[in-house]
Design an enzyme around this catalytic site. Structure first.
Site, PDB file in Angstrom:
ATOM      1  N   ASP A 149     -10.518   7.816  -6.398  1.00  0.00           N
ATOM      2  CA  ASP A 149      -9.196   7.311  -6.737  1.00  0.00           C
ATOM      3  C   ASP A 149      -8.271   8.517  -6.800  1.00  0.00           C
ATOM      4  OD1 ASP A 149     -10.244   4.776  -6.901  1.00  0.00           O
ATOM      5  OD2 ASP A 149     -10.445   4.806  -9.089  1.00  0.00           O
ATOM      6  N   GLU A 179      -5.188  -1.637  -3.362  1.00  0.00           N
ATOM      7  CA  GLU A 179      -5.373  -0.448  -4.205  1.00  0.00           C
ATOM      8  C   GLU A 179      -4.960   0.788  -3.423  1.00  0.00           C
ATOM      9  OE1 GLU A 179      -9.223   0.029  -5.984  1.00  0.00           O
ATOM     10  OE2 GLU A 179      -9.049  -1.829  -7.135  1.00  0.00           O
ATOM     11  N   HIS A 222      -7.309   3.996  -3.884  1.00  0.00           N
ATOM     12  CA  HIS A 222      -8.758   4.045  -3.681  1.00  0.00           C
ATOM     13  C   HIS A 222      -9.121   4.398  -2.232  1.00  0.00           C
ATOM     14  CE1 HIS A 222     -12.991   2.529  -4.638  1.00  0.00           C
ATOM     15  NE2 HIS A 222     -12.998   2.574  -3.313  1.00  0.00           N
TER      16      HIS A 222
HETATM   17 ZN   LIG Z   1     -11.505   3.149  -7.067  1.00  0.00          ZN
END
Ligand SMILES: [Zn+2]
Length: 194
Positions: A118, A164, A167
């Site tokens: 991340d 996301e 990510h």
């Molecule tokens: Zn993640």
């Protein structure tokens, strides 16, 4: 709790292209053997990735720094136990359906592979990461270092996760092909490996 998938255990756990998702699950005892700490200047706290992913992440962060951008690894390897607690915490706070759109059940998280990272800039503000110049740079360059944006905005029906922007997943050489063809890792397996 309901499972909507016919869950299968993963065999090729240490493969750089391993598919981990809601259908494919890692063994609870899987811990990568070559976890390596990321240089502190490119991470928040102590962050570990598998060696090749760590080397490439540092290379990417260094190259970003050459154009005046700061990118940091904020969350990387997570153990089965850690993920279990994290998911349960989400379920308690937000309910099962919400939790499963934004978090993974233990064994189903890419973070357990040591190949997921991340990313944030120095603000460490995940939710607004896609409004930063760091995000744009990473989005356009990550594949050169073997990383892909794993849960894109226009693929939520395939990945089963909400968008996301932070990510990223190390897949090595395959990253370029996925990037150029606008494919997720799930699609690669769906269309080409079966
Ligand atoms: Zn993640």
């Amino acid at each position: 709790m309901k499972d909507f998938f016919n869950v299968k255990e993963i065999n090729n756990v240490a493969d750089y292209q391993v598919l981990v998702n809601k259908e494919y699950k890692l063994p609870s005892n899987y811990v990568p053997k070559d976890l390596t700490i990321i240089d502190q200047q490119y991470s928040e706290g102590s962050q570990y990735l598998r060696n090749l992913a760590q080397i490439n992440f540092e290379k990417m962060a260094y190259d970003a720094s050459l154009v005046g951008l700061t990118i940091k690894a904020v969350s990387t390897y997570r153990s089965f136990e850690y993920q279990k607690n994290l998911f349960n915490k989400y379920v308690k706070e937000k309910g099962f359906n919400y939790a499963s759109m934004c978090s993974a059940k233990a064994g189903h998280s890419e973070h357990q592979t040591g190949l997921a990272v991340d990313i944030s800039n120095s603000n460490l503000d995940y939710d607004n990461f896609d409004k930063t110049k760091e995000f744009i740079w990473v989005k356009n360059n990550a594949h050169k270092y073997g990383f892909i944006l794993r849960y894109p905005k226009n693929k939520t029906n395939i990945t089963k996760y909400k968008y996301e922007p932070w990510h990223y997943r190390y897949v090595g050489e395959l990253a370029k092909e996925l990037y150029e063809n606008d494919l997720t890792l799930d699609e690669k397996y769906l269309y080409f490996n079966k």
